[in-house]
Design an enzyme around this catalytic site. Sequence first.
Site, mmCIF file in Angstrom:
data_model
loop_
_atom_site.group_PDB
_atom_site.id
_atom_site.type_symbol
_atom_site.label_atom_id
_atom_site.label_comp_id
_atom_site.label_asym_id
_atom_site.label_seq_id
_atom_site.Cartn_x
_atom_site.Cartn_y
_atom_site.Cartn_z
ATOM 1 N N ASN B 387 0.536 -1.204 -0.416
ATOM 2 C CA ASN B 387 -0.187 -0.045 0.161
ATOM 3 C C ASN B 387 0.488 1.342 -0.080
ATOM 4 O O ASN B 387 0.992 1.951 -1.011
ATOM 5 C CB ASN B 387 -1.002 0.115 1.397
ATOM 6 C CG ASN B 387 -1.716 0.799 0.854
ATOM 7 O OD1 ASN B 387 -2.058 1.966 0.209
ATOM 8 N ND2 ASN B 387 -3.047 0.901 1.825
ATOM 9 N N ASP B 388 1.241 1.356 1.002
ATOM 10 C CA ASP B 388 2.102 2.896 1.440
ATOM 11 C C ASP B 388 3.414 2.910 -0.128
ATOM 12 O O ASP B 388 3.451 4.416 0.001
ATOM 13 C CB ASP B 388 2.749 3.108 2.197
ATOM 14 C CG ASP B 388 1.618 3.414 3.798
ATOM 15 O OD1 ASP B 388 0.961 3.581 3.027
ATOM 16 O OD2 ASP B 388 1.667 3.026 4.848
ATOM 17 N N VAL B 389 4.122 1.965 -0.204
ATOM 18 C CA VAL B 389 5.225 1.900 -1.201
ATOM 19 C C VAL B 389 4.996 2.272 -2.781
ATOM 20 O O VAL B 389 5.551 2.381 -3.474
ATOM 21 C CB VAL B 389 6.220 0.867 -0.789
ATOM 22 C CG1 VAL B 389 6.676 0.436 0.689
ATOM 23 C CG2 VAL B 389 5.254 -0.349 -1.429
ATOM 24 N N ALA B 428 0.950 3.855 7.113
ATOM 25 C CA ALA B 428 1.239 5.101 7.594
ATOM 26 C C ALA B 428 -0.175 6.448 7.690
ATOM 27 O O ALA B 428 -0.518 7.094 8.499
ATOM 28 C CB ALA B 428 1.728 5.645 6.420
#
Lengths: 102, 461
Positions: B387-389, B428
Amino acid sequence: MDSFIAALTIFVLAIFVGFEVITKVPPILHTPLMSGSNAISGITIIGSIIAAGAKYTTLAAILGVTAVTFATINVVGGFLVTHRMLQMFQKPKTDQKEKKKS
Amino acid sequence: MPQAFVNIAYLISSTLFIFALKGLSHPRTAVRGNLLGALGMLIAIVVTLMDKSIVSYELIILGFILGSAIGAISALKVPMTSMPQMVAIFNGFGGGASTLVAALAFIEAIELNKAMGTQETVATVASGLIGAVTFWGSMVAFAKLEGLIEERPIRYKGEQIVKIIFALASIIFGIIFGMEKNMNYYWYLVATSSILGVLLTIPIGGADMPVVISLLNSYSGLAACATGFVLNNNVLIISGSLVGASGIILTNLMCKAMNRSLTNVLFGGFGEIVAETDEDKVYGGKIKSASPEEIAMLLENARRVVIVPGYGMAVSQAQFAVRDLMKVLESKGIEVEFAIHPVAGRMPGHMNVLLAEANIPYEKLKEMDEINPTFEQTDVSIVIGANDVVNPLARTDSNSPIAGMPILDVDKSKTVVVIKRSLAPGFAGIPNPLFAADNTLMLFGDAKKMVQELINALKES
């Protein structure tokens, strides 16, 4: 004092060697690097062996046997699990060889 | 045995350890490297066993048996997905052993009426402090990764002050120990450092674990190094420095991969910030969900597919299914590569190990810098449990908590397929505009199940 300076020299130089060698490890091998270096840090085992064998006091014997156990877990577990992982990185290569043969 | 002989044997061990790490520079030489390292350790142990101060071997053998059994069983049984907690706990044992060895060296000095110099005293304090922090910090990291305790950051008011108090208390006990040379103060020092180790790790959560584990790895090396100064033993100093350096390098890499400073990771309070961006504004009406059949059709016509694995793949143990997907796609003449973000998963290199376990050739695992320029020529990117990456906000929104973090530019490929259970935010805690992008299709469900359905759909067509 002299022995301290000698030890310090070794320490500083070893850190430089460490940086040089480890910056060349590719990211795909970072997990085996961690477990492998972890096994190497189990070198405290040699300190624990002497302490456990010398049996100065009962407390020392108990602490000694605990220290040997901890360090052995570190050494045996660390090298084994690293070996297990590294072999997986080799498998695909043997697969290809087999295909070529057939 | 003459001391000179012992020292030469230790020198050989140290050299072998350096070769072991050098071997890790390529997967081809790595196995041999690791065996050299093990050989170095064996030499060091055998030579040490001949030391003249050893009066009996029962306790040593007992320790060997217990340690080997626990170490071997856990090393052979552990699933690759649990590797982070495995390494965490091994680190802990290394640190714990250092603390105990320093204590034992002090007992020996008292028993034999040996004078302890400044070097030995300072090093004993350092071993006790670093070792105890490593041991308890690793135990907490293990418990978090294993899901025994809350993985999200646990924070409270005034926590920094509490940490500082325990750190100061440890140092003060260390100073008193140095002056009084009284064993009790060593144990007080170990007690306060133990609490410090717990306090330092408790507030750090899930996705920051790669940093924590690298740091603890470094600590376990430094603890061994400090013990080396206690015992005036070069092989301990050398090995400890090598491991310390390795941990520091990895810690640094992980921080860079998240565009955060180490202080921010350790004391920052990441992931607790409640997202201000309204999820509805980002996602509202723009999410396109697709069925496995539709995506299979899309894949049929692709020439190049990039798979982006994340922690979600590890959680659902989908690596073998992913391998099968790769095989099916390749059998249709489609080029498949994997894009690995440095902090994907819970420890450095976690995804690579999982994919290697599934027999995916390491040549296909591409680092971020190498694969990013190729996304524009990629027909379909499949994001599995990441997700965040892959959140483009890192590039565009300077107020975002992940601003400036290097990401995989999957949004530049023609189509993005995201396999995910729900739209829940990643670590995050922010929504991901990628999911709402025009070229994104969502495939909702468990990673393993969805990948298998994709394979079935591909085989039927």
